[in-house]
Scaffold this motif. Structure first.
Motif, PDB file in Angstrom:
ATOM      1  N   ASP A 126      17.034   2.083  -5.576  1.00 58.12           N
ATOM      2  CA  ASP A 126      17.842   3.256  -5.878  1.00 58.12           C
ATOM      3  C   ASP A 126      17.274   4.565  -5.337  1.00 58.12           C
ATOM      4  OD1 ASP A 126      15.648   3.191  -7.497  1.00 58.12           O
ATOM      5  OD2 ASP A 126      16.703   3.732  -9.339  1.00 58.12           O
ATOM      6  N   GLU A 127      16.211   4.499  -4.563  1.00 52.26           N
ATOM      7  CA  GLU A 127      15.641   5.731  -4.020  1.00 52.26           C
ATOM      8  C   GLU A 127      14.875   5.468  -2.726  1.00 52.26           C
ATOM      9  OE1 GLU A 127      12.328   7.567  -6.175  1.00 52.26           O
ATOM     10  OE2 GLU A 127      11.933   5.639  -7.142  1.00 52.26           O
ATOM     11  N   THR A 128      14.703   6.543  -1.969  1.00 52.04           N
ATOM     12  CA  THR A 128      13.913   6.504  -0.743  1.00 52.04           C
ATOM     13  C   THR A 128      12.861   7.595  -0.853  1.00 52.04           C
ATOM     14  OG1 THR A 128      15.787   5.703   0.541  1.00 52.04           O
ATOM     15  CG2 THR A 128      13.999   6.720   1.765  1.00 52.04           C
ATOM     16  N   VAL A 129      11.609   7.245  -0.556  1.00 49.93           N
ATOM     17  CA  VAL A 129      10.504   8.179  -0.735  1.00 49.93           C
ATOM     18  C   VAL A 129       9.635   8.193   0.516  1.00 49.93           C
ATOM     19  CG1 VAL A 129       8.462   8.689  -2.129  1.00 49.93           C
ATOM     20  CG2 VAL A 129      10.464   7.661  -3.205  1.00 49.93           C
ATOM     21  N   TRP A 130       9.406   9.399   1.064  1.00 49.91           N
ATOM     22  CA  TRP A 130       8.398   9.558   2.109  1.00 49.91           C
ATOM     23  C   TRP A 130       7.059   9.582   1.412  1.00 49.91           C
ATOM     24  CZ3 TRP A 130       8.844   8.987   7.158  1.00 49.91           C
ATOM     25  CH2 TRP A 130      10.104   9.118   7.730  1.00 49.91           C
ATOM     26  N   LYS A 131       6.141   8.728   1.835  1.00 51.14           N
ATOM     27  CA  LYS A 131       4.840   8.605   1.182  1.00 51.14           C
ATOM     28  C   LYS A 131       3.795   9.393   1.963  1.00 51.14           C
ATOM     29  CE  LYS A 131       4.295   5.873  -1.699  1.00 51.14           C
ATOM     30  NZ  LYS A 131       4.332   5.921  -3.139  1.00 51.14           N
ATOM     31  N   GLU A 132       3.029  10.179   1.217  1.00 53.55           N
ATOM     32  CA  GLU A 132       1.870  10.822   1.783  1.00 53.55           C
ATOM     33  C   GLU A 132       0.700   9.905   1.472  1.00 53.55           C
ATOM     34  OE1 GLU A 132      -0.299  15.011   1.099  1.00 53.55           O
ATOM     35  OE2 GLU A 132       1.866  15.001   0.882  1.00 53.55           O
ATOM     36  N   GLU A 133      -0.123   9.613   2.461  1.00 55.13           N
ATOM     37  CA  GLU A 133      -1.248   8.718   2.207  1.00 55.13           C
ATOM     38  C   GLU A 133      -2.157   9.334   1.159  1.00 55.13           C
ATOM     39  OE1 GLU A 133      -1.465   5.764   2.963  1.00 55.13           O
ATOM     40  OE2 GLU A 133      -0.186   5.532   4.695  1.00 55.13           O
ATOM     41  N   LYS A 134      -2.672   8.487   0.281  1.00 57.35           N
ATOM     42  CA  LYS A 134      -3.578   8.926  -0.772  1.00 57.35           C
ATOM     43  C   LYS A 134      -4.955   8.347  -0.490  1.00 57.35           C
ATOM     44  CE  LYS A 134       0.021   8.890  -4.279  1.00 57.35           C
ATOM     45  NZ  LYS A 134       0.470   8.293  -5.527  1.00 57.35           N
ATOM     46  N   LEU A 135      -5.965   9.119  -0.836  1.00 59.38           N
ATOM     47  CA  LEU A 135      -7.316   8.605  -0.728  1.00 59.38           C
ATOM     48  C   LEU A 135      -7.486   7.528  -1.791  1.00 59.38           C
ATOM     49  CD1 LEU A 135     -10.148   8.754   0.450  1.00 59.38           C
ATOM     50  CD2 LEU A 135     -10.665  10.520  -1.221  1.00 59.38           C
ATOM     51  N   ILE A 136      -7.875   6.343  -1.375  1.00 58.67           N
ATOM     52  CA  ILE A 136      -8.013   5.228  -2.301  1.00 58.67           C
ATOM     53  C   ILE A 136      -9.468   4.804  -2.337  1.00 58.67           C
ATOM     54  CG2 ILE A 136      -7.345   2.840  -2.773  1.00 58.67           C
ATOM     55  CD1 ILE A 136      -4.710   3.414  -1.380  1.00 58.67           C
ATOM     56  N   GLU A 137     -10.017   4.778  -3.524  1.00 56.53           N
ATOM     57  CA  GLU A 137     -11.378   4.283  -3.667  1.00 56.53           C
ATOM     58  C   GLU A 137     -11.366   2.798  -3.375  1.00 56.53           C
ATOM     59  OE1 GLU A 137     -12.520   5.303  -7.617  1.00 56.53           O
ATOM     60  OE2 GLU A 137     -12.576   7.447  -7.169  1.00 56.53           O
ATOM     61  N   ASN A 138     -12.381   2.323  -2.735  1.00 54.24           N
ATOM     62  CA  ASN A 138     -12.419   0.925  -2.311  1.00 54.24           C
ATOM     63  C   ASN A 138     -12.810   0.016  -3.462  1.00 54.24           C
ATOM     64  OD1 ASN A 138     -12.465  -1.385  -0.872  1.00 54.24           O
ATOM     65  ND2 ASN A 138     -14.195  -0.839   0.411  1.00 54.24           N
ATOM     66  N   ASP A 139     -11.823  -0.294  -4.307  1.00 55.97           N
ATOM     67  CA  ASP A 139     -12.094  -1.205  -5.433  1.00 55.97           C
ATOM     68  C   ASP A 139     -11.491  -2.582  -5.185  1.00 55.97           C
ATOM     69  OD1 ASP A 139      -9.408  -0.940  -5.852  1.00 55.97           O
ATOM     70  OD2 ASP A 139      -9.567  -0.018  -7.821  1.00 55.97           O
ATOM     71  N   GLY A 140     -10.885  -2.767  -4.022  1.00 59.63           N
ATOM     72  CA  GLY A 140     -10.355  -4.070  -3.665  1.00 59.63           C
ATOM     73  C   GLY A 140      -8.974  -4.372  -4.231  1.00 59.63           C
ATOM     74  N   GLU A 141      -8.466  -3.514  -5.126  1.00 53.67           N
ATOM     75  CA  GLU A 141      -7.162  -3.776  -5.715  1.00 53.67           C
ATOM     76  C   GLU A 141      -6.213  -2.606  -5.556  1.00 53.67           C
ATOM     77  OE1 GLU A 141      -7.521  -5.118  -9.736  1.00 53.67           O
ATOM     78  OE2 GLU A 141      -9.106  -6.528  -9.229  1.00 53.67           O
TER      79      GLU A 141
END
Length: 154
Positions: free
Chosen positions: A134-149
């Motif tokens: 029901d929606e469309t979203v442009w995603k801005e990349e987020k800094l992700i801590e490397n926790d493997g999940e």
């Protein structure tokens, strides 16, 4: 610095070719080849993903990908590196990025792959649009801590 024959970079709308990436990075001095394929999954944050669409500033994306590749070659003593990113519609299960590296030892290949992916997400002007039911979203990349999940987004 190693020559450009050690690097292959492209941003394309066509389906990405894993065999070409593998063939390119294969090298007689390499005891390790690491192939990473990022694919479109069918869910995100508990929502069903219908499709992904990538857009970019192609010339700048290629320039930034090349900088990352050159850095990885030197820092991790790679033999070769291949980075291709797909733009346009990328259906569920298909590859949006292939990152392949070769090195004399596996530790170098693993570390270069992980580091390069983080840099690509942070520095390369490629944008992702996710379409849910029901929606469309442009995603801005987020800094992700490397926790493997994928947890720990900031």
């Amino acid at each position: 610095m190693k020559n450009n024959e050690s690097i292959f970079i492209d941003v394309q709308q066509e389906t990405l070719n894993l065999q070409k990436a593998s063939d390119f990075v294969n090298h007689p001095e390499a005891g390790a080849v690491n192939l990473f394929v990022g694919t479109t999954r069918n869910h995100h944050d508990g929502k069903r993903v219908i499709e992904l669409y990538y857009d970019c500033y192609r010339e700048m994306a290629i320039k930034e990908l090349r900088k990352i590749a050159e850095k990885m070659l030197e820092k991790h003593d790679l033999k070769r590196i291949w980075i291709t990113h797909r733009t346009g519609l990328v259906p569920i299960g298909e590859a949006s990025i292939i990152l392949a590296v070769s090195s004399a030892h596996r530790k170098n290949a693993f570390e270069a792959t992980a580091e390069a992916m983080e840099l690509i997400k942070k520095e390369v002007p490629i944008w992702k649009k996710e379409r849910f039911g029901d929606e469309t979203v442009w995603k801005e990349e987020k800094l992700i801590e490397n926790d493997g999940e994928g947890k720990g987004e900031k």
